[in-house]
Design a protein around this motif. Sequence first.
Motif, PDB file in Angstrom:
ATOM      1  N   ARG A 110      42.037  77.067  25.454  1.00 22.87           N
ATOM      2  CA  ARG A 110      40.791  77.494  26.365  1.00 22.87           C
ATOM      3  C   ARG A 110      39.789  76.133  26.494  1.00 22.87           C
ATOM      4  NH1 ARG A 110      39.624  81.759  24.306  1.00 22.87           N
ATOM      5  NH2 ARG A 110      37.906  81.136  22.920  1.00 22.87           N
ATOM      6  N   ALA A 111      39.758  75.453  25.573  1.00 15.69           N
ATOM      7  CA  ALA A 111      39.161  74.015  25.876  1.00 15.69           C
ATOM      8  C   ALA A 111      39.815  73.170  26.349  1.00 15.69           C
ATOM      9  CB  ALA A 111      38.534  73.739  24.535  1.00 15.69           C
ATOM     10  N   ILE A 112      41.081  73.028  26.271  1.00 18.05           N
ATOM     11  CA  ILE A 112      41.871  71.872  26.993  1.00 18.05           C
ATOM     12  C   ILE A 112      41.967  72.378  28.311  1.00 18.05           C
ATOM     13  CG2 ILE A 112      44.211  72.795  26.219  1.00 18.05           C
ATOM     14  CD1 ILE A 112      42.925  69.041  26.596  1.00 18.05           C
ATOM     15  N   ASN A 113      42.086  73.573  28.637  1.00 20.52           N
ATOM     16  CA  ASN A 113      42.315  73.896  30.148  1.00 20.52           C
ATOM     17  C   ASN A 113      41.044  73.903  30.811  1.00 20.52           C
ATOM     18  OD1 ASN A 113      44.942  74.754  29.713  1.00 20.52           O
ATOM     19  ND2 ASN A 113      44.497  76.985  29.526  1.00 20.52           N
ATOM     20  N   ALA A 114      39.857  73.981  30.252  1.00 18.97           N
ATOM     21  CA  ALA A 114      38.693  73.875  30.965  1.00 18.97           C
ATOM     22  C   ALA A 114      38.516  72.354  31.345  1.00 18.97           C
ATOM     23  CB  ALA A 114      37.608  74.218  29.986  1.00 18.97           C
ATOM     24  N   VAL A 115      39.028  71.322  30.448  1.00 15.52           N
ATOM     25  CA  VAL A 115      38.790  70.126  30.792  1.00 15.52           C
ATOM     26  C   VAL A 115      39.605  69.531  31.700  1.00 15.52           C
ATOM     27  CG1 VAL A 115      39.072  67.773  29.681  1.00 15.52           C
ATOM     28  CG2 VAL A 115      37.546  69.525  28.334  1.00 15.52           C
ATOM     29  N   THR A 116      41.021  69.986  31.542  1.00 18.51           N
ATOM     30  CA  THR A 116      42.140  69.386  32.475  1.00 18.51           C
ATOM     31  C   THR A 116      41.695  69.760  33.703  1.00 18.51           C
ATOM     32  OG1 THR A 116      43.576  71.199  31.878  1.00 18.51           O
ATOM     33  CG2 THR A 116      43.860  68.796  30.762  1.00 18.51           C
ATOM     34  N   THR A 117      41.089  71.070  33.941  1.00 17.73           N
ATOM     35  CA  THR A 117      41.067  71.808  35.321  1.00 17.73           C
ATOM     36  C   THR A 117      39.909  70.983  35.966  1.00 17.73           C
ATOM     37  OG1 THR A 117      41.404  73.885  34.367  1.00 17.73           O
ATOM     38  CG2 THR A 117      39.861  73.890  36.514  1.00 17.73           C
ATOM     39  N   VAL A 118      38.972  70.211  35.523  1.00 21.25           N
ATOM     40  CA  VAL A 118      38.040  69.643  36.133  1.00 21.25           C
ATOM     41  C   VAL A 118      38.099  68.139  36.300  1.00 21.25           C
ATOM     42  CG1 VAL A 118      36.384  71.457  35.745  1.00 21.25           C
ATOM     43  CG2 VAL A 118      36.383  69.650  34.017  1.00 21.25           C
ATOM     44  N   LEU A 119      38.866  67.408  35.295  1.00 19.22           N
ATOM     45  CA  LEU A 119      39.068  66.093  35.046  1.00 19.22           C
ATOM     46  C   LEU A 119      39.480  65.259  36.487  1.00 19.22           C
ATOM     47  CD1 LEU A 119      39.157  64.036  33.049  1.00 19.22           C
ATOM     48  CD2 LEU A 119      41.430  64.403  32.341  1.00 19.22           C
ATOM     49  N   PRO A 120      38.677  64.439  36.923  1.00 22.16           N
ATOM     50  CA  PRO A 120      39.107  63.948  38.298  1.00 22.16           C
ATOM     51  C   PRO A 120      39.820  62.704  37.818  1.00 22.16           C
ATOM     52  CG  PRO A 120      36.768  63.103  37.249  1.00 22.16           C
ATOM     53  CD  PRO A 120      37.183  64.078  36.259  1.00 22.16           C
TER      54      PRO A 120
END
Length: 265
Positions: A110-120
Motif C-alpha cells: 500500500r505504501a509503495i503504490n501510494a508513492v509510485t502513483t504520485v511520483l512525477p
Amino acid sequence: MSTSLTSRQPLTATTVLEATRSVLGPGWMTFPIHTTRIEGTVRSHQGHKIVLRGVMSGNVFAVGLLPNNTRYEVSASPQAHTAAGYGSALAELIRDTLVPAHDGVSPTLRAINAVTTVLPHESHTHWEHGRVTTAWALPGGGRGVHCAAPRADYAEGPGAESWVRLTGLTAEQATTVLRALHTRNDDPRQHDAVYGGLAQQMKVAAPGLRPIDTYNWPRFGGRCTTSLCVDERVKVELHYGSRPNVANIVVSGPIANQLNAVTAL
C-alpha cells in the motif's frame, strides 16, 4: 514443467516444492523441511509467506501467513497424485488465492503504490525479502529513494515502516520540500538558536525544526548548525562545503507527509 518432475519422482517435500517453484517462476523461493513429512515454506521477495502443511487423503494443504497477522488456510486436490501434480496444485493456490489475499492487506504494498502513483519522475522499484525500494533521479543531480518494509517491532502489531530520503539537494530544492511538509509541533526545542545562513534558510521554510548538531567552523563564518529535525517526522542534514548540493532530507511518519516530499520537486 521440468522433465525431472515426473510420476517417477519420489513424493517428498523437496520434489513437491521444486514443482511449485517451477510453476510460480522467478522471484519465488522454497524451503523444504528435511524430514519424512511433506512440509516446508514458499516465499517471495514481495513478502509472501506460505506454509506447506502436507499432503493427506489426496489433497495438498497450505496456510498463507498474511501481513495482518492472520492465517489463510487452503487446500486443493491435484489432477495427478504425483510430486508435479501436488506442486502445480499448490502453485495455483498461491497464485490465485493466497497472493491476492496477501496483497489486499499488505501495508508495504500500500505504501509503495501510494508513492509510485504520485511520483512525477521515472523510477525503478526493487523488492528483496519483503523490503521494497523505489529510486529516482532529481533535477540538478540529486536522488530520491522511498523505502518500505514490514515493521520490525512486532510489539506494535502488524504494519510497515516507510520513509523517503532525498539527497544532493540544492538549498532552493531543500526549502521547497520543507515548505511542503507538515512540521508544526509542540517541542520547545524548536525555539533553540540555529546558526549559519544555510540552516536559517531551512528554519524559515519549516519553523518547527529544532537544531541537532552545531559546530564552530571559522572558514564558514563561525558556528554552523549542520542538522535539524522534527522527531519521527523529518531530518535535515546540511553540508556547508558541498555547494550547490548542500542538503539531504529524510521524511518519515505519516504517509501524507512522505507524499508531499515526493511531489515537491
